[in-house]
Design an enzyme around this catalytic site. Sequence first.
Site, PDB file in Angstrom:
ATOM      1  N   CYS A 104       8.232  -6.761   7.764  1.00 43.12           N
ATOM      2  CA  CYS A 104       8.647  -6.478   9.143  1.00 43.12           C
ATOM      3  C   CYS A 104       9.065  -7.769   9.843  1.00 43.12           C
ATOM      4  CB  CYS A 104       7.506  -5.800   9.909  1.00 43.12           C
ATOM      5  SG  CYS A 104       7.967  -5.481  11.614  1.00 43.12           S
ATOM      6  N   LYS A 143       4.547  -4.646   0.112  1.00 43.37           N
ATOM      7  CA  LYS A 143       5.929  -4.250   0.452  1.00 43.37           C
ATOM      8  C   LYS A 143       6.594  -5.459   1.076  1.00 43.37           C
ATOM      9  CE  LYS A 143       8.720  -0.785   2.910  1.00 43.37           C
ATOM     10  NZ  LYS A 143       9.192  -1.382   4.172  1.00 43.37           N
ATOM     11  N   HIS A 175      12.132  -3.962  -0.418  1.00 41.22           N
ATOM     12  CA  HIS A 175      13.227  -3.589   0.468  1.00 41.22           C
ATOM     13  C   HIS A 175      14.349  -4.578   0.152  1.00 41.22           C
ATOM     14  CE1 HIS A 175      14.766  -2.901   4.877  1.00 41.22           C
ATOM     15  NE2 HIS A 175      15.663  -2.646   3.970  1.00 41.22           N
TER      16      HIS A 175
END
Length: 338
Positions: A104, A143, A175
């Site tokens: 993020c 992640k 990602h």
Amino acid sequence: MPAAHQESDKPPSPHRLCVAPMLDWTDRHCRYFHRLLAPSAFLYSEMITTGALLHGKPERHLDFSSEEKPVALQLGGSDPDALAHAAQLGAQWGYNEINLNVGCPSDRVQQGRFGACLMKEPSLVADCLQAMSEAVNVPVTLKTRIGVDEMESYESLRDFIDTCQRSGCRTVIIHARKAWLQGLSPKQNRTIPPLKYDYAYRLKQDFPGLEVIVNGGIENADQAYKHLQHVDGVMIGRAAWNTPWVLTDMQRALLPPHAHTPETRDSVLQQYRSYCQRQIRHGTPLNWLIRPILGLYHGLPGNRLWKNHLVSQAARRPTDITILEEARQKIPHPAGSV
Ligand SMILES: Cc1cc2nc3c(=O)[nH]c(=O)nc-3n(C[C@H](O)[C@H](O)[C@H](O)COP(=O)(O)O)c2cc1C
């Protein structure tokens, strides 16, 4: 596209089809709905920060329905002790996996020194993963992006993952775009940096024992199937929210047959209606419960009217479940046929 179960004798990875953690979106109600659509998908919670969990009311963040399983709790943080404690809470609550968010890029998250900016501190990430793994008996996973700022070569990603996997982390979700920590909003950071799926594919080649899940821009079963020729799993984010029926397509195309795979959107709506009735009794307003289903009839005539009716009426009549049938009548197909 051959069916998943014809590909090999090996059982498919439990992460072959995952639904992404999405803040404000993948709450427990959304996950319950996604479970109805894809009975074997692995679901992820929205990111919960260690601060919110350890200093707030944990049940507010952690309660979920057992039907959601398998479900992972995603944590945001960078203090190994706090993450270990938060992971313990998650495991006690029954989550099947604890995932660390290193993807993020929001300002708020950077100020807390976690999320994507942690890619610049691989040994701290490894310490966090290790502390979490030692605290729980369920798998701890990661992640991450493929890079941040100028850190964008495949080699720097490989070194980062190498450090992380030494902590015992066996599953990484990639990602497949980097994040710019300054100058782009989180939303822009999900569209502007180009997707480089080959980075994830190369990781799988370089670390064959590591479970690699690719994420970013996957919209349909054909695309997902192509990725699965290179990696162990795919993770679907915005497509699951905007066009949720793709989850059923993917369940059918990518995973072994499951008796509860729904035949029609209408059958999913019926089941979600029963869930809503129970949730309304617990005080959850309908205007919150309808959010994940707005895209259910995407692509069919009447879709816009269906959505408008749900949004406008649920705001006015937050406990009136008949709004769901009224909205369904805006779709011209006979009930039970789509
Ligand atoms: C509304 C929204 C909220 C998100 N929140 C999170 C989050 O809490 N944790 C996380 O790791 N990623 C988060 N993401 C990123 C997604 O998990 C995913 O990596 C990204 O959307 C790319 O996948 P997609 O192209 O399939 O959407 C969020 C994405 C969206 C659209």
